[in-house]
Design a protein around this motif. Structure first.
Motif, PDB file in Angstrom:
ATOM      1  N   ALA A   6      -0.980   6.080  -6.536  1.00  0.00           N
ATOM      2  CA  ALA A   6      -1.557   5.334  -8.322  1.00  0.00           C
ATOM      3  C   ALA A   6      -1.317   5.899  -9.391  1.00  0.00           C
ATOM      4  O   ALA A   6      -0.736   7.321  -9.386  1.00  0.00           O
ATOM      5  CB  ALA A   6      -3.336   5.484  -8.125  1.00  0.00           C
ATOM      6  N   PHE A   7      -0.859   5.216 -10.317  1.00  0.00           N
ATOM      7  CA  PHE A   7      -0.338   5.572 -11.859  1.00  0.00           C
ATOM      8  C   PHE A   7      -1.327   4.794 -12.770  1.00  0.00           C
ATOM      9  O   PHE A   7      -1.438   3.744 -12.588  1.00  0.00           O
ATOM     10  CB  PHE A   7       1.222   5.281 -11.657  1.00  0.00           C
ATOM     11  CG  PHE A   7       2.215   5.209 -11.090  1.00  0.00           C
ATOM     12  CD1 PHE A   7       1.983   4.818 -10.238  1.00  0.00           C
ATOM     13  CD2 PHE A   7       2.903   7.063 -10.787  1.00  0.00           C
ATOM     14  CE1 PHE A   7       2.716   5.101  -8.681  1.00  0.00           C
ATOM     15  CE2 PHE A   7       3.602   7.194 -10.165  1.00  0.00           C
ATOM     16  CZ  PHE A   7       3.771   6.187  -9.080  1.00  0.00           C
ATOM     17  N   THR A   8      -1.803   5.276 -14.196  1.00  0.00           N
ATOM     18  CA  THR A   8      -1.914   4.847 -14.880  1.00  0.00           C
ATOM     19  C   THR A   8      -1.445   5.017 -16.844  1.00  0.00           C
ATOM     20  O   THR A   8      -1.078   6.454 -16.833  1.00  0.00           O
ATOM     21  CB  THR A   8      -3.587   5.447 -14.852  1.00  0.00           C
ATOM     22  OG1 THR A   8      -4.004   5.092 -14.056  1.00  0.00           O
ATOM     23  CG2 THR A   8      -4.712   4.522 -16.410  1.00  0.00           C
ATOM     24  N   LEU A   9      -1.425   4.600 -17.491  1.00  0.00           N
ATOM     25  CA  LEU A   9      -1.479   4.737 -19.027  1.00  0.00           C
ATOM     26  C   LEU A   9      -2.417   4.294 -19.680  1.00  0.00           C
ATOM     27  O   LEU A   9      -2.179   2.992 -19.269  1.00  0.00           O
ATOM     28  CB  LEU A   9      -0.167   4.185 -18.871  1.00  0.00           C
ATOM     29  CG  LEU A   9       0.652   4.214 -20.220  1.00  0.00           C
ATOM     30  CD1 LEU A   9       1.404   5.339 -20.297  1.00  0.00           C
ATOM     31  CD2 LEU A   9       1.696   2.496 -20.722  1.00  0.00           C
ATOM     32  N   ASP A  10      -2.667   5.026 -20.553  1.00  0.00           N
ATOM     33  CA  ASP A  10      -4.175   4.328 -21.074  1.00  0.00           C
ATOM     34  C   ASP A  10      -3.232   4.549 -22.987  1.00  0.00           C
ATOM     35  O   ASP A  10      -2.887   6.016 -23.145  1.00  0.00           O
ATOM     36  CB  ASP A  10      -5.018   5.640 -21.308  1.00  0.00           C
ATOM     37  CG  ASP A  10      -6.215   4.544 -21.741  1.00  0.00           C
ATOM     38  OD1 ASP A  10      -6.761   5.312 -21.942  1.00  0.00           O
ATOM     39  OD2 ASP A  10      -5.659   3.680 -22.335  1.00  0.00           O
ATOM     40  N   VAL A  11      -2.644   3.371 -23.766  1.00  0.00           N
ATOM     41  CA  VAL A  11      -2.232   3.820 -25.225  1.00  0.00           C
ATOM     42  C   VAL A  11      -3.361   2.950 -26.157  1.00  0.00           C
ATOM     43  O   VAL A  11      -3.665   2.286 -25.962  1.00  0.00           O
ATOM     44  CB  VAL A  11      -0.946   3.169 -25.041  1.00  0.00           C
ATOM     45  CG1 VAL A  11      -0.115   3.807 -24.375  1.00  0.00           C
ATOM     46  CG2 VAL A  11      -1.182   2.262 -24.353  1.00  0.00           C
ATOM     47  N   PRO A  12      -2.890   3.367 -27.013  1.00  0.00           N
ATOM     48  CA  PRO A  12      -3.265   2.890 -28.611  1.00  0.00           C
ATOM     49  C   PRO A  12      -2.824   0.703 -28.471  1.00  0.00           C
ATOM     50  O   PRO A  12      -1.976   0.911 -28.331  1.00  0.00           O
ATOM     51  CB  PRO A  12      -3.116   3.143 -29.428  1.00  0.00           C
ATOM     52  CG  PRO A  12      -2.715   4.673 -29.584  1.00  0.00           C
ATOM     53  CD  PRO A  12      -2.317   4.238 -27.601  1.00  0.00           C
ATOM     54  N   SER A  13      -4.285   0.690 -28.673  1.00  0.00           N
ATOM     55  CA  SER A  13      -3.357  -1.108 -28.498  1.00  0.00           C
ATOM     56  C   SER A  13      -3.034  -1.815 -29.612  1.00  0.00           C
ATOM     57  O   SER A  13      -3.195  -2.597 -31.093  1.00  0.00           O
ATOM     58  CB  SER A  13      -4.914  -1.808 -28.414  1.00  0.00           C
ATOM     59  OG  SER A  13      -4.825  -2.831 -28.141  1.00  0.00           O
ATOM     60  N   PHE A  24       7.371   2.759 -18.703  1.00  0.00           N
ATOM     61  CA  PHE A  24       6.730   2.943 -18.013  1.00  0.00           C
ATOM     62  C   PHE A  24       6.254   1.827 -17.110  1.00  0.00           C
ATOM     63  O   PHE A  24       6.286   2.771 -15.499  1.00  0.00           O
ATOM     64  CB  PHE A  24       4.865   2.770 -18.356  1.00  0.00           C
ATOM     65  CG  PHE A  24       3.857   3.158 -17.356  1.00  0.00           C
ATOM     66  CD1 PHE A  24       2.698   1.987 -16.800  1.00  0.00           C
ATOM     67  CD2 PHE A  24       3.233   4.473 -16.595  1.00  0.00           C
ATOM     68  CE1 PHE A  24       1.819   2.504 -15.614  1.00  0.00           C
ATOM     69  CE2 PHE A  24       2.336   4.950 -16.189  1.00  0.00           C
ATOM     70  CZ  PHE A  24       2.072   3.602 -15.474  1.00  0.00           C
ATOM     71  N   VAL A  25       6.156   0.721 -16.720  1.00  0.00           N
ATOM     72  CA  VAL A  25       6.789  -0.456 -15.485  1.00  0.00           C
ATOM     73  C   VAL A  25       7.688   0.068 -15.320  1.00  0.00           C
ATOM     74  O   VAL A  25       8.429  -0.451 -13.454  1.00  0.00           O
ATOM     75  CB  VAL A  25       6.190  -1.474 -16.117  1.00  0.00           C
ATOM     76  CG1 VAL A  25       6.193  -3.147 -14.687  1.00  0.00           C
ATOM     77  CG2 VAL A  25       5.021  -1.892 -16.192  1.00  0.00           C
ATOM     78  N   ASN A  26       8.898  -0.077 -15.487  1.00  0.00           N
ATOM     79  CA  ASN A  26      10.692   0.144 -15.320  1.00  0.00           C
ATOM     80  C   ASN A  26      10.454   1.134 -14.135  1.00  0.00           C
ATOM     81  O   ASN A  26      11.205   1.362 -13.362  1.00  0.00           O
ATOM     82  CB  ASN A  26      11.149   0.044 -15.749  1.00  0.00           C
ATOM     83  CG  ASN A  26      11.126  -1.478 -16.737  1.00  0.00           C
ATOM     84  OD1 ASN A  26      11.792  -2.093 -15.874  1.00  0.00           O
ATOM     85  ND2 ASN A  26      11.645  -1.464 -18.124  1.00  0.00           N
ATOM     86  N   ARG A  27       9.454   2.489 -15.019  1.00  0.00           N
ATOM     87  CA  ARG A  27       9.782   3.518 -13.754  1.00  0.00           C
ATOM     88  C   ARG A  27       8.957   3.106 -12.578  1.00  0.00           C
ATOM     89  O   ARG A  27       9.605   3.553 -11.266  1.00  0.00           O
ATOM     90  CB  ARG A  27       9.299   4.277 -14.653  1.00  0.00           C
ATOM     91  CG  ARG A  27      10.663   5.226 -16.080  1.00  0.00           C
ATOM     92  CD  ARG A  27      11.272   5.985 -15.861  1.00  0.00           C
ATOM     93  NE  ARG A  27      12.236   6.154 -16.388  1.00  0.00           N
ATOM     94  CZ  ARG A  27      13.631   6.650 -16.581  1.00  0.00           C
ATOM     95  NH1 ARG A  27      13.818   7.097 -15.645  1.00  0.00           N
ATOM     96  NH2 ARG A  27      14.205   7.084 -18.038  1.00  0.00           N
ATOM     97  N   ILE A  28       7.961   2.816 -12.871  1.00  0.00           N
ATOM     98  CA  ILE A  28       7.239   2.843 -11.640  1.00  0.00           C
ATOM     99  C   ILE A  28       7.754   1.600 -10.305  1.00  0.00           C
ATOM    100  O   ILE A  28       8.239   1.664  -9.155  1.00  0.00           O
ATOM    101  CB  ILE A  28       5.324   1.569 -11.630  1.00  0.00           C
ATOM    102  CG1 ILE A  28       5.436   3.523 -12.276  1.00  0.00           C
ATOM    103  CG2 ILE A  28       5.112   1.788 -10.938  1.00  0.00           C
ATOM    104  CD1 ILE A  28       3.973   2.895 -13.221  1.00  0.00           C
ATOM    105  N   SER A  29       8.182   0.776 -10.854  1.00  0.00           N
ATOM    106  CA  SER A  29       9.170  -0.561  -9.760  1.00  0.00           C
ATOM    107  C   SER A  29      10.627  -0.126  -9.366  1.00  0.00           C
ATOM    108  O   SER A  29      10.623  -0.426  -8.387  1.00  0.00           O
ATOM    109  CB  SER A  29       9.155  -1.605 -10.936  1.00  0.00           C
ATOM    110  OG  SER A  29       9.901  -1.602 -11.944  1.00  0.00           O
ATOM    111  N   ALA A  30      11.154   0.307 -10.489  1.00  0.00           N
ATOM    112  CA  ALA A  30      12.178   1.064  -9.525  1.00  0.00           C
ATOM    113  C   ALA A  30      11.857   2.107  -8.704  1.00  0.00           C
ATOM    114  O   ALA A  30      12.477   1.832  -7.675  1.00  0.00           O
ATOM    115  CB  ALA A  30      13.174   2.229 -10.565  1.00  0.00           C
TER     116      ALA A  30
END
Lengths: 145, 122
Positions: A6-13, A24-30
């Motif tokens: 599990a990975f979580t990213l929490d950023v200003p909107s 972030f999504v690219n790293r995880i999907s790779a």
């Protein structure tokens, strides 16, 4: 034996952080083993979901956060975008065809249409002002499958 | 940090070529929108969008095309698109853009298309 990461990213909107979220999504999907084509779909779907949060759930209000949670069990990648905004019902977005949209000079609704096309499953739970969660699911296709 | 997106402009006879470089998302789309609006304000209504250096597009970027196409065609102009990478082309295909826009391989082919068919009939 199954496992889940599990990975979580929490950023200003802010829209400026969409590039960061895509990375972030690219790293995880790779890491999960998706091919380039599937990685592109995941990246775009999450971008669209987060842009919707920034522009619609939060109406570009300052000081808000958007959270992206990803979990992978070896076969299925689940990505959930969480916000505490006003929420909206994706099924209520009028599915006008492209020509109609152009004639009306309306540019809305394309994002949700893309998300539905790009992902294997999409689930949405609304809790306006509390917590809204858009979960997107993509299965890893094994070679020869 | 390198500029994530830019639009460069050139002309060829009465055509304007807008070359996109970088990614086109909700953050950078306003810059593209402003670039097209400047052309409209200047009376330039035959636009070629060269996407050879466009690395990514989301619905925000596609929405910019949608926001101008009717006005341009009403004025006898058009936006024609060229040099899409496979990744970007896929996004256009999912939303049915080829039915609404001329999409060609490169700038010369697009220049020729403007000569043959200045306004795409849909």
């Amino acid at each position: 034996m199954s496992f889940e990461q599990a990975f979580t990213l929490d950023v200003p909107s802010t829209t400026q952080n969409l590039a960061l979220i895509r990375d972030f999504v690219n790293r995880i999907s790779a890491q999960a083993g998706f091919d380039a084509d599937e990685m592109a779909k995941l990246e775009l779907a999450v971008d669209e979901a987060c842009a919707n949060v920034i522009e619609h759930a939060y109406e570009n209000e300052q000081g808000k956060q958007v959270m992206v949670r990803a979990s992978f069990d070896g076969e299925v990648l689940r990505i959930t975008v969480v916000d505490t905004g006003k929420g909206f019902d994706p099924s209520g977005v009028h599915q006008a065809d492209l020509k109609e949209l152009a004639e009306k000079r309306r540019t809305g609704g394309l994002g949700m249409r893309l998300i539905q096309s790009l992902m294997d499953e999409v689930h949405y739970e609304i809790g306006p002002g509390n917590k809204n969660e858009l979960q997107m699911v993509k299965r890893l296709r094994k070679p020869g499958a | 940090m390198a500029n994530p997106f830019s639009v460069s402009r050139s002309t060829q006879e009465n055509l304007t070529i807008l070359a996109l470089d970088g990614f086109l998302d909700a953050h950078t789309a306003p810059e593209f929108e402003n670039a097209i609006q400047r052309e409209l304000d200047g009376g330039h209504i035959q636009l070629i969008v060269d996407c050879s250096k466009l690395t990514y597009i989301s619905s925000a970027g596609l929405g910019v095309f949608m926001g101008f196409i009717e006005e341009l065609r009403e004025r006898g102009g058009d936006i024609k698109i060229c040099a899409l990478s496979p990744k970007v082309h896929q996004v256009f295909e999912i939303l049915g853009f080829p039915a609404l826009y001329d999409i060609l391989d490169d700038v010369p082919a697009t220049v020729q298309r403007f000569s043959d068919s200045p306004v795409k009939q849909v």
